[in-house]
Design a protein around this motif. Structure first.
Motif, PDB file in Angstrom:
ATOM      1  N   HIS A   1     -31.801   9.527 -42.508  1.00  0.00           N
ATOM      2  CA  HIS A   1     -32.332   8.726 -41.404  1.00  0.00           C
ATOM      3  C   HIS A   1     -31.555   7.422 -41.279  1.00  0.00           C
ATOM      4  O   HIS A   1     -31.246   6.790 -42.273  1.00  0.00           O
ATOM      5  N   ASN A   2     -31.293   7.033 -40.068  1.00  0.00           N
ATOM      6  CA  ASN A   2     -30.739   5.719 -39.804  1.00  0.00           C
ATOM      7  C   ASN A   2     -31.927   4.821 -39.469  1.00  0.00           C
ATOM      8  O   ASN A   2     -32.554   4.982 -38.438  1.00  0.00           O
ATOM      9  N   LEU A   3     -32.224   3.904 -40.359  1.00  0.00           N
ATOM     10  CA  LEU A   3     -33.425   3.090 -40.191  1.00  0.00           C
ATOM     11  C   LEU A   3     -33.138   1.704 -39.616  1.00  0.00           C
ATOM     12  O   LEU A   3     -34.024   0.862 -39.605  1.00  0.00           O
ATOM     13  N   ASN A   4     -31.922   1.475 -39.151  1.00  0.00           N
ATOM     14  CA  ASN A   4     -31.620   0.140 -38.620  1.00  0.00           C
ATOM     15  C   ASN A   4     -32.574  -0.256 -37.501  1.00  0.00           C
ATOM     16  O   ASN A   4     -32.988  -1.408 -37.427  1.00  0.00           O
ATOM     17  N   ASN A   5     -32.969   0.679 -36.630  1.00  0.00           N
ATOM     18  CA  ASN A   5     -33.930   0.365 -35.574  1.00  0.00           C
ATOM     19  C   ASN A   5     -35.312   0.055 -36.137  1.00  0.00           C
ATOM     20  O   ASN A   5     -36.049  -0.743 -35.576  1.00  0.00           O
ATOM     21  N   LEU A   6     -35.655   0.691 -37.255  1.00  0.00           N
ATOM     22  CA  LEU A   6     -36.950   0.467 -37.893  1.00  0.00           C
ATOM     23  C   LEU A   6     -37.090  -0.974 -38.373  1.00  0.00           C
ATOM     24  O   LEU A   6     -38.193  -1.510 -38.441  1.00  0.00           O
ATOM     25  N   LEU A   7     -35.971  -1.616 -38.689  1.00  0.00           N
ATOM     26  CA  LEU A   7     -36.008  -2.993 -39.180  1.00  0.00           C
ATOM     27  C   LEU A   7     -36.562  -3.961 -38.138  1.00  0.00           C
ATOM     28  O   LEU A   7     -36.962  -5.064 -38.481  1.00  0.00           O
ATOM     29  N   LEU A   8     -36.603  -3.544 -36.880  1.00  0.00           N
ATOM     30  CA  LEU A   8     -37.061  -4.415 -35.797  1.00  0.00           C
ATOM     31  C   LEU A   8     -38.520  -4.184 -35.412  1.00  0.00           C
ATOM     32  O   LEU A   8     -39.058  -4.910 -34.590  1.00  0.00           O
ATOM     33  N   MET A   9     -39.170  -3.177 -35.987  1.00  0.00           N
ATOM     34  CA  MET A   9     -40.525  -2.800 -35.591  1.00  0.00           C
ATOM     35  C   MET A   9     -41.577  -3.490 -36.469  1.00  0.00           C
ATOM     36  O   MET A   9     -41.280  -3.906 -37.586  1.00  0.00           O
ATOM     37  N   PRO A  10     -42.819  -3.597 -35.990  1.00  0.00           N
ATOM     38  CA  PRO A  10     -43.895  -4.138 -36.818  1.00  0.00           C
ATOM     39  C   PRO A  10     -44.065  -3.282 -38.077  1.00  0.00           C
ATOM     40  O   PRO A  10     -43.961  -2.063 -38.016  1.00  0.00           O
ATOM     41  N   GLY A  11     -44.313  -3.937 -39.185  1.00  0.00           N
ATOM     42  CA  GLY A  11     -44.472  -3.214 -40.445  1.00  0.00           C
ATOM     43  C   GLY A  11     -43.156  -2.726 -41.006  1.00  0.00           C
ATOM     44  O   GLY A  11     -43.113  -1.826 -41.839  1.00  0.00           O
ATOM     45  N   ALA A  12     -42.058  -3.330 -40.553  1.00  0.00           N
ATOM     46  CA  ALA A  12     -40.720  -2.899 -40.942  1.00  0.00           C
ATOM     47  C   ALA A  12     -40.409  -3.261 -42.390  1.00  0.00           C
ATOM     48  O   ALA A  12     -40.931  -4.234 -42.931  1.00  0.00           O
TER      49      ALA A  12
END
Length: 129
Positions: free
Chosen positions: A94-105
């Motif tokens: 998984h590429n989680l770079n986008n996840l770093l910007l979400m709530p609860g990241a």
């Protein structure tokens, strides 16, 4: 590192991954750096462990044999008592770079296979923050 009754206490790190070989590698690398490392092979007992031991950092795999580490991370970050514990998500698929910007990241993301020096540098950076 903290001082307690004249002794230096090392930082506690919890590594959660369903691959025992990965857990062994992380434990060996980080213990060699002077950290106190605990491992869990699934996500079922993360909250129990955190409540009893309050680690200084959590390394958390995304896919945990039927559980999603992103859900565990989100729950930790939404929990009033645990939200300040840094969480680094680890994943091969998984590429989680986008996840770093979400709530609860998570606080950061480390791709597998990871470079040993990158792991050490990331751990040091998170613990220094």
């Amino acid at each position: 590192m903290k001082m307690k009754w004249g002794y230096i206490m090392s930082k506690k790190i919890l590594a959660v991954d369903d691959d025992n070989d990965i857990l062994d590698v992380i434990r060996i690398i980080l213990e060699d750096e002077g950290y106190e490392v605990y491992t869990l092979a699934n996500g079922k007992h993360v909250f129990e462990f955190v409540g009893e031991n309050y680690p200084d950092l959590i390394l958390l795999d995304v896919m945990l044999g039927g559980m999603d580490g992103r859900d565990i991370c989100r729950a930790l970050k939404e929990h009033e008592e645990y939200k300040k514990i840094p969480v680094v998500m680890i994943s091969a698929s998984h590429n989680l770079n986008n996840l770093l910007l979400m709530p609860g990241a998570p606080d950061n993301f480390l791709a597998k296979p990871f470079d040993i020096d990158r792991l050490i540098d990331m751990v040091k950076a998170q613990l220094a923050a």
